[in-house]
Design a protein around this motif. Structure first.
Motif, short mmCIF file in Angstrom:
data_model
loop_
_atom_site.label_atom_id
_atom_site.label_comp_id
_atom_site.label_asym_id
_atom_site.label_seq_id
_atom_site.Cartn_x
_atom_site.Cartn_y
_atom_site.Cartn_z
N ARG A 1 0.90 -1.28 -0.14
CA ARG A 1 -0.02 0.08 -0.07
C ARG A 1 0.96 1.33 -0.20
NH1 ARG A 1 -4.72 -1.90 4.26
NH2 ARG A 1 -5.90 -3.32 2.97
N ARG B 1 0.84 4.26 -2.67
CA ARG B 1 0.91 5.78 -2.14
C ARG B 1 1.88 6.54 -2.82
NH1 ARG B 1 3.04 9.25 0.49
NH2 ARG B 1 4.92 8.18 1.02
N GLU C 1 -4.18 -6.91 -3.31
CA GLU C 1 -3.75 -5.43 -3.08
C GLU C 1 -3.65 -4.91 -4.46
OE1 GLU C 1 -4.27 -3.15 -0.58
OE2 GLU C 1 -4.57 -5.01 0.70
#
Length: 408
Positions: free
Chosen positions: A176, A180, A217
């Protein structure tokens, strides 16, 4: 620039079809038509040169453009690391590569700087930092250095080679974090590697369950996972977890290749880096032990290529060059042409790589509606694939309808 047309070029369109002699018309950054009827704009006379699509390298490390061991032991300034990265980006364009997939080492700021035109470089898709297992491939700190200090080797906005995870929850957080920072896909190391001191090629890293977390993800963002993998157990773990691509695949066997083909998993072999490490280990900023680790890899990777081809695996192309000597990226096509045919090497570096990168229909083929990415070569690389290896032979490079190199 405004509409223009390229005349008197031999067109090798990247699809695998035989070359043709047609006018290529470009408008608004895209190929508007093939054929002279109705073409308008400035005429660019190719003088009989050979046109191919802009080449694509599916395995690049812009962030490793400085000597590696000095870079990660803080012996090179941030300014010099940045200078090396941007020099490599420009050299990549000059070698005829208009699109690359960076498989670990740069942070999102590099992608942005190139995309804004502040420095010369190809279109870049990046995974940001590679996702690695604690103590596994991708860690280049000193043996005594606590793992949690590794992130201090990153330069935010410029370079970040890898992130370390001890379990599935840490991996999820790190994936993640990579997104980002602007990653467009995910890369994991699931086996040991050649350029490393803490692992062996026979090691497996991350469990199938852990790899699946990264796949989950990536899927949530409409993208995919590729894996650094040399051995079959690691590749099988990755396939079970749902990855879309395998890098290297050195020891790939028939049953694993069949499994890859069945699940639609692509392979990106990397021959140029093997040659580089065999012949100029010191030039990459690495110790002689690395050369010992690479012995025999080329022969096994050659066999893996044949096995994958026989099984019907989609096979892309990547150079994996590291260190300062990344200007002859086209060596990968020359090496592949020796193992297959020059046309097969070109298709791998254009049409197939576009598919692997998720850019089919945008780049990789010279056809109406696609981005106007193409190269005019001094000679016919289908007859002499060594032409691909020398950047001086890329006489004219056009990216999205803009001339970015012109030696005419």
């Amino acid at each position: 620039m405004g509409p223009f047309q390229v005349v008197d070029a031999t067109i090798v369109d990247g699809s695998g079809r035989d070359p043709v002699d047609v006018t290529v018309a470009i408008e608004d950054g895209r190929i508007s038509q093939l054929g002279a009827a109705g073409a308008h704009g400035e005429r660019l006379d190719a003088g009989g040169l050979t046109m191919t699509p802009g080449l694509i390298d599916a395995h690049v490390h812009l962030g490793l453009s400085s000597p590696i061991q000095p870079q990660f032991s803080f012996q090179i300034s941030t300014a010099e690391i940045a200078a090396d990265i941007f020099a490599t980006a420009g050299a990549t364009l000059d070698a005829g590569f208009t699109t690359i997939r960076d498989t670990g080492g740069i942070d999102g700021g590099v992608v942005t700087a190139i995309a804004k035109g502040k420095v010369r470089g190809p279109r870049v898709l990046s995974c940001g930092p590679v996702q690695c297992q604690i103590g596994g491939h991708g860690y280049y700190g000193a043996d005594w250095e606590p793992t949690e200090l590794w992130s201090s080797h990153h330069v935010p906005g410029l370079c970040a080679l890898s992130m370390m995870s001890g379990n599935a929850d840490e991996l999820r957080r790190n994936v993640r974090e990579a997104f980002r920072r602007g990653a467009s896909f995910v890369k994991l190391c699931v086996t040991g590697g050649v350029v490393g001191a803490h692992d062996r090629l026979t090691d497996t890293q991350f469990t199938a369950e852990e790899i699946a977390v990264a796949v989950q993800e990536a899927a949530a963002r409409g993208t995919y996972v590729t894996v650094h993998a040399h051995n079959n157990e690691g590749i099988r773990n990755a396939i079970e977890a749902g990855v879309r691509c395998v890098e290297h695949g050195t020891d790939l066997d028939e049953s694993t290749a069949t499994l890859m083909a069945t699940h639609g998993v692509a392979l990106v072999p990397t021959f140029a880096v093997v040659e580089q490490l065999l012949h100029d280990t010191a030039g990459a900023g690495l110790g002689e032990s690395t050369r010992d680790r690479v012995l025999g890899v080329r022969e096994r990777m050659t066999e893996a290529l044949a096995v994958a081809k026989k099984a019907g695996v989609r096979i892309g192309l990547g150079s994996d060059l590291i260190g300062p000597a990344q200007d002859r990226r086209g060596e990968e096509l020359k090496l592949r042409a020796e193992l297959e045919t020059p046309m097969e090497a070109l298709v791998a570096a254009t049409k197939t790589n576009a598919e692997v990168l998720g850019l089919a229909g945008e780049v990789g083929v010279i056809a109406p509606g696609l981005q106007a990415d193409f190269v005019l070569w001094n000679g016919n690389p289908l007859e002499d694939p060594k032409i691909f290896a020398d950047p001086a032979n890329a006489v004219l490079v056009v990216q999205a309808g803009r001339i970015v190199k012109d030696l005419r």
